[in-house]
Motif scaffolding. Structure first.
Motif, PDB file in Angstrom:
ATOM      1  N   ALA A 182       1.192  -0.820  -0.483  1.00 40.02           N
ATOM      2  CA  ALA A 182      -0.034   0.242   0.186  1.00 40.02           C
ATOM      3  C   ALA A 182       1.132   1.214  -0.311  1.00 40.02           C
ATOM      4  O   ALA A 182       0.894   1.992  -0.714  1.00 40.02           O
ATOM      5  CB  ALA A 182      -0.927  -0.551   1.036  1.00 40.02           C
ATOM      6  N   LEU A 183       2.138   1.317   0.760  1.00 39.36           N
ATOM      7  CA  LEU A 183       2.913   2.431   0.726  1.00 39.36           C
ATOM      8  C   LEU A 183       3.710   2.714  -0.727  1.00 39.36           C
ATOM      9  O   LEU A 183       3.887   3.844  -1.351  1.00 39.36           O
ATOM     10  CB  LEU A 183       4.344   2.340   2.202  1.00 39.36           C
ATOM     11  CG  LEU A 183       3.082   2.317   3.099  1.00 39.36           C
ATOM     12  CD1 LEU A 183       4.501   1.841   4.074  1.00 39.36           C
ATOM     13  CD2 LEU A 183       3.181   3.134   3.674  1.00 39.36           C
ATOM     14  N   LYS A 184       3.363   1.094  -1.297  1.00 42.87           N
ATOM     15  CA  LYS A 184       4.445   1.946  -2.673  1.00 42.87           C
ATOM     16  C   LYS A 184       3.372   2.236  -3.578  1.00 42.87           C
ATOM     17  O   LYS A 184       3.984   2.798  -4.619  1.00 42.87           O
ATOM     18  CB  LYS A 184       4.820   0.422  -3.110  1.00 42.87           C
ATOM     19  CG  LYS A 184       6.507  -0.021  -2.400  1.00 42.87           C
ATOM     20  CD  LYS A 184       6.201  -1.626  -2.729  1.00 42.87           C
ATOM     21  CE  LYS A 184       5.648  -2.378  -2.316  1.00 42.87           C
ATOM     22  NZ  LYS A 184       6.652  -4.079  -3.235  1.00 42.87           N
ATOM     23  N   GLU A 185       2.093   1.708  -3.452  1.00 45.50           N
ATOM     24  CA  GLU A 185       0.871   2.131  -4.565  1.00 45.50           C
ATOM     25  C   GLU A 185       0.769   3.504  -4.373  1.00 45.50           C
ATOM     26  O   GLU A 185       0.888   4.474  -6.033  1.00 45.50           O
ATOM     27  CB  GLU A 185      -0.102   1.563  -3.996  1.00 45.50           C
ATOM     28  CG  GLU A 185       0.005  -0.175  -4.315  1.00 45.50           C
ATOM     29  CD  GLU A 185       0.208   0.130  -6.437  1.00 45.50           C
ATOM     30  OE1 GLU A 185      -0.208  -0.001  -7.024  1.00 45.50           O
ATOM     31  OE2 GLU A 185       0.915  -1.341  -6.214  1.00 45.50           O
ATOM     32  N   VAL A 347      -4.830   1.637   0.126  1.00 49.13           N
ATOM     33  CA  VAL A 347      -4.406   2.086  -0.580  1.00 49.13           C
ATOM     34  C   VAL A 347      -5.397   4.303  -0.300  1.00 49.13           C
ATOM     35  O   VAL A 347      -5.195   4.668  -0.323  1.00 49.13           O
ATOM     36  CB  VAL A 347      -4.538   2.078  -1.706  1.00 49.13           C
ATOM     37  CG1 VAL A 347      -4.904   3.113  -2.717  1.00 49.13           C
ATOM     38  CG2 VAL A 347      -2.657   1.564  -1.971  1.00 49.13           C
ATOM     39  N   GLN A 348      -6.753   3.162  -0.301  1.00 55.02           N
ATOM     40  CA  GLN A 348      -8.463   4.417   0.060  1.00 55.02           C
ATOM     41  C   GLN A 348      -7.661   4.646   1.474  1.00 55.02           C
ATOM     42  O   GLN A 348      -8.124   6.092   1.882  1.00 55.02           O
ATOM     43  CB  GLN A 348      -9.005   3.478  -0.505  1.00 55.02           C
ATOM     44  CG  GLN A 348      -9.756   2.618  -1.358  1.00 55.02           C
ATOM     45  CD  GLN A 348      -8.763   3.221  -2.395  1.00 55.02           C
ATOM     46  OE1 GLN A 348      -9.397   4.614  -2.655  1.00 55.02           O
ATOM     47  NE2 GLN A 348      -8.623   2.394  -3.160  1.00 55.02           N
ATOM     48  N   ILE A 349      -7.396   3.937   2.712  1.00 55.33           N
ATOM     49  CA  ILE A 349      -6.603   4.762   3.615  1.00 55.33           C
ATOM     50  C   ILE A 349      -5.712   6.144   3.459  1.00 55.33           C
ATOM     51  O   ILE A 349      -5.796   7.273   4.278  1.00 55.33           O
ATOM     52  CB  ILE A 349      -6.627   3.869   4.894  1.00 55.33           C
ATOM     53  CG1 ILE A 349      -7.491   3.001   4.758  1.00 55.33           C
ATOM     54  CG2 ILE A 349      -5.634   4.611   6.182  1.00 55.33           C
ATOM     55  CD1 ILE A 349      -7.405   2.123   5.782  1.00 55.33           C
ATOM     56  N   TYR A 608       6.642   0.615  -9.950  1.00 57.99           N
ATOM     57  CA  TYR A 608       5.603   1.249 -10.525  1.00 57.99           C
ATOM     58  C   TYR A 608       4.313   0.759 -10.418  1.00 57.99           C
ATOM     59  O   TYR A 608       3.274   1.362 -11.331  1.00 57.99           O
ATOM     60  CB  TYR A 608       6.103   0.734 -11.908  1.00 57.99           C
ATOM     61  CG  TYR A 608       7.328   1.088 -12.246  1.00 57.99           C
ATOM     62  CD1 TYR A 608       7.965   2.105 -12.424  1.00 57.99           C
ATOM     63  CD2 TYR A 608       8.317  -0.065 -12.921  1.00 57.99           C
ATOM     64  CE1 TYR A 608       9.879   2.126 -12.433  1.00 57.99           C
ATOM     65  CE2 TYR A 608       9.628  -0.052 -13.495  1.00 57.99           C
ATOM     66  CZ  TYR A 608      10.267   1.421 -12.958  1.00 57.99           C
ATOM     67  OH  TYR A 608      11.177   1.681 -13.146  1.00 57.99           O
ATOM     68  N   GLY A 609       4.298  -0.132  -9.440  1.00 58.46           N
ATOM     69  CA  GLY A 609       2.908  -0.318  -9.395  1.00 58.46           C
ATOM     70  C   GLY A 609       2.038  -1.466  -9.676  1.00 58.46           C
ATOM     71  O   GLY A 609       2.551  -1.473 -10.580  1.00 58.46           O
TER      72      GLY A 609
END
Length: 829
Positions: A182-185, A347-349, A608-609
């Protein structure tokens, strides 16, 4: 505040109230073995907690060469002297009578003792045979989140550049891979944005799937002290169980399992609709807002209410609290991470904080939490996830840079594909392409999903299993070679907690028998394998923990997790220090992204996600087009229903989780009298409404089944969400007649007999929260309660009349509210 407290009955001890923006007062917790007075302690040696991810700093008390107690380190920024129940009592497991003291090898179907030389020769012979006949991909390494940084880094170098295998992962895949992903995204790179100090400044604290009171009890003490002081924070809690945070919350949302993305999209919808947006921050530091706003445009509270089974008014109320916060701190853990849309939800958080500009300031932060004490190091060192020091396996310049550090050719570092996640490694072992699996510090025969399958994989004759551990675990009983390992306080090393604080743990006592530090075992293996660099010199040039740490510093230089400003001397005697720590930030870095997003540029990012729904990788060209300037990415995701919904045959949802008194598969805490007696056996939680419908009461013996298996447990009737069953995942078979699994004399006991082989498509983290299950009565109870504690989320319904959990005289610890730091200087070995 009482001086002596039963810390099983009162896990969080007494209160030291403080107001917003004030420093957290100190409170020193101490526990010494019966008959030991403070003046009888010969040495205090510094370390930090290893039974959760909080990083509580402590000193262990040593007398006559053995551990006799612990004391919180008042100088440390993380805990200010406080300790949780596992910190106070867990050290006793080190001296358990059944510690492994000599290597074991399998002969004629039995494990027998042997010398280290015999055991290591067997491991090396198998490694060479497989590498010669089938290539490096025939060897896999499955490690943990409980070793030291120096050990992970050594393992990563020997596995990736020595053996040359891409199959290296940790059990952190089960608990923390979604946090990293999530941090990478969102930010292009792993690294915790927030800090525990944000608790001191936030006016709203949101806990998403995070039972902080039981998983990080010391930080929960901090929240309780804020709640008891002036200008307390408002809490928003998303959890289907009646956790302590839920009971204290301004708004408690208990959604249906597997619906987090729907709920979060509705919260984002309301925050955007109400205009609670920091337009300047969004414009300066993010990309993707228009797509996010469009994606959640239809996600009204009414829409989510039907999916999540929560009143729409409560969703609006939560959105109003989140949207009007002056300083918002969010924490996230397994209730989000162990679901089919884990990364999408996490990720939404991040998105919530980005659109509100709630990052990089005191009280404004995100804590994507970890579950284990050194899970962060597993990720940093490349033993779980990407390449060491958050290098991007798809970026040739990152691989070349790593090759330069290791003095090998870039092609010697496997980077043809992402590092293999754990569940895929076990599939390869099942299919036969992995012929040797080296398991260090973890117990997959209890912790992985669908245990009957895992036992079958580990029992194959064609799979050579090496287990490196403290005890003869359920997994070790299936091994071909068992290596006895030293543990915390028996060796020296560093580890990093969930808010990037690095602590040094010094050796205090000798390990039992012939047990060795994990670093020593890995160095021995590398030497026997004669791994070489491109110039013919030794691939691994360090010999002990401190030289290994110095080698890691060279690898981390200039990277997000830069350790170059740290030394053992700097970490000894004072507080832990948060990375990055270098020439520019010699005292560490409290918060990331205080000056904008720093590691998301296409040339710098760790990843890169991926597509949040399918998990498909985003290529460098697409990423560079989306985010040429390296801003944070606001990434939207549509809601998808869980893969295994309840039906007529399996009408309940099943979730698994932790209790405050145990850690993982109970190999340590099950050997600690105070902790084991507080939660001695498995139980199943059921709502009052469902218990009434099934004509069940507290203490009845039931069987819980899913399409994978069954277990037996006593019922605990609680305020859990109706339709949901909860089973703690700690219990296995090492203390049963079955030894490593259920048999005719031992019924199913482990929660993972029931869970499904399935994972989040992005982080590859297995699902432990949404299996469909059935339940039936086997035997009426005899009036005794379930073996569940009453102190936290497992508290019974008030009318049940269950006696309160207590620890008695042996569980009393002292607590002293004081800023006096004298006499607190621990010493090294």
């Amino acid at each position: 505040m009482d001086d002596s407290v039963d810390r099983v009955a009162q896990p969080w001890g007494g209160r030291t109230p403080y107001g917003r923006h004030e420093p957290w007062p100190a409170r020193v917790d101490t526990y010494l073995a019966e008959g030991v007075e403070p003046g009888m302690v010969h040495r205090w040696v510094q370390t930090a907690s290893v039974l959760h991810s909080d990083g509580d700093a402590m000193d262990v008390a040593v007398r006559d060469g053995r551990l006799v107690g612990v004391r919180g380190r008042v100088t440390d920024r993380v805990n200010r002297g406080r300790l949780g129940p596992k910190d106070l009592f867990g050290w006793q497991a080190n001296a358990a009578a059944d510690r492994l003291t000599r290597p074991l090898i399998r002969q004629d179907g039995r494990l027998v003792e042997c010398s280290w030389s015999t055991a290591m020769d067997k491991v090396v012979a198998m490694s060479r045979e497989l590498m010669g006949s089938r290539g490096p991909g025939a060897i896999g390494f499955y490690t943990t989140g409980q070793l030291f940084l120096e050990e992970y880094y050594t393992l990563a170098v020997l596995a990736r550049a020595g053996v040359g295998t891409n199959h290296l992962d940790g059990n952190t895949r089960l608990c923390t891979s979604t946090a990293a992903e999530a941090l990478k995204e969102s930010f292009g790179c792993d690294g915790q944005p927030g800090t525990y100090d944000d608790i001191d400044h936030a006016d709203v604290i949101a806990l998403f799937g995070h039972n902080m009171a039981e998983t990080q009890p010391v930080q929960w003490m901090r929240v309780l002290d804020r709640l008891a002081g002036s200008d307390p924070p408002r809490l928003v809690c998303v959890d289907p169980r009646p956790t302590p945070a839920a009971r204290q919350a301004t708004v408690h949302l208990a959604p249906r399992g597997g619906t987090n993305v729907a709920l979060l999209n509705a919260l984002l919808h309301e925050v955007i609709r109400a205009g609670h947006i920091d337009d300047g921050y969004v414009a300066a530091h993010t990309v993707g807002f228009e797509e996010l706003a469009a994606r959640v445009a239809h996600c009204t509270p009414q829409w989510a209410a039907e999916i999540c089974d929560i009143p729409s008014a409560r969703i609006r109320e939560a959105a109003e609290v989140l949207g009007t916060a002056d300083r918002l701190l969010s924490t996230v853990l397994q209730g989000v991470y162990q679901s089919h849309q884990a990364t999408a939800a996490a990720v939404q958080i991040n998105n919530l904080h980005l659109i509100r500009g709630m990052l990089g300031r005191p009280g404004a932060g995100v804590l994507q939490m970890n579950g284990q004490p050194s899970a962060q190091n597993t990720r940093e060192c490349g033993a779980n996830g990407d390449l060491p020091a958050f290098r991007n396996w798809e970026n040739d310049s990152h691989v070349a840079d790593l090759a330069k550090v290791w003095n090998v050719e870039p092609e010697d570092i496997p980077h043809y594909a992402p590092p293999t996640p754990a569940m895929q490694m076990f599939r390869y072992a099942e299919q036969g392409s992995i012929g040797m699996l080296w398991i260090s510090g973890t117990n997959p025969a209890v912790s992985l999903p669908e245990l009957s399958r895992i036992r079958s994989i580990l029992s194959q004759d064609r799979l050579f299993v090496v287990v490196q551990d403290l005890f003869l675990t359920e997994t070790a009983r299936l091994a071909d070679v068992v290596l006895p390992a030293a543990t915390w306080a028996e060796k020296t090393g560093t580890f990093t907690n969930a808010d990037r604080t690095v602590h040094l743990s010094d050796k205090a006592v000798e390990p039992p028998g012939e047990a060795r530090p994990d670093l020593e075992i890995f160095l021995d293996y590398a030497a026997r394998m004669d791994f070489r660099d491109k110039d013919g010199g030794p691939l691994i040039t360090w010999q002990d923990p401190e030289t290994a740490f110095e080698a890691w510093k060279r690898c981390s230089a200039g990277r997000p997790c830069d350790y170059t400003g740290l030394t053992y001397a700097k970490l000894r005697g004072g507080t832990g220090i948060q990375w990055p720590c270098n020439e520019q930030t010699p005292e560490g870095t409290e918060r990331l992204y205080a000056d904008g997003i720093s590691w998301a540029h296409p040339d710098d990012c760790e990843s890169y996600g991926k597509d949040l729904v399918t998990g498909a990788s985003v290529g460098v060209v697409e990423y560079r087009s989306l985010n040429p300037d390296g801003k944070a990415v606001l990434k939207a995701a549509e809601y998808l229903p869980p893969h295994e919904p309840p039906d007529e045959d399996y009408p309940f949802q099943l979730t698994t989780g932790r209790t405050i008194y145990h850690f993982h598969t109970r190999t340590k805490t099950g050997r600690v009298p105070q902790l084991n007696s507080a939660a001695p056996d498995v139980w199943v939680e059921i709502s009052n409404a469902d218990a009434a419908a099934q004509e069940l009461v507290e203490g009845d013996l039931v069987e819980v089944t899913t399409p994978r298996g069954a277990l037996r447990a006593r019922t605990r009737v609680t305020d859990i969400r109706p339709g949901l069953l909860f089973v703690p995942f700690h219990f296995g078979y090492w203390d049963t007649p079955g030894g490593h699994g259920p048999d005719d004399s031992t019924p199913g006991r482990a929660a993972n007999e029931l869970t499904v082989t399935d994972w989040d498509p992005v982080s590859k983290q297995p699902l432990f929260k949404t299996a469909a299950a059935a339940l039936r009565l086997l035997e009426r109870g005899d009036g005794k309660p379930a073996p569940a504690p009453t102190t936290a989320a497992s508290a019974p319904m008030a009318a049940a009349g269950v006696p309160a959990t207590t620890g008695g005289a042996s569980a009393h610890a002292t607590q002293t509210a004081s800023d006096d730091q004298s006499g607190q200087e621990g010493e090294g070995a």
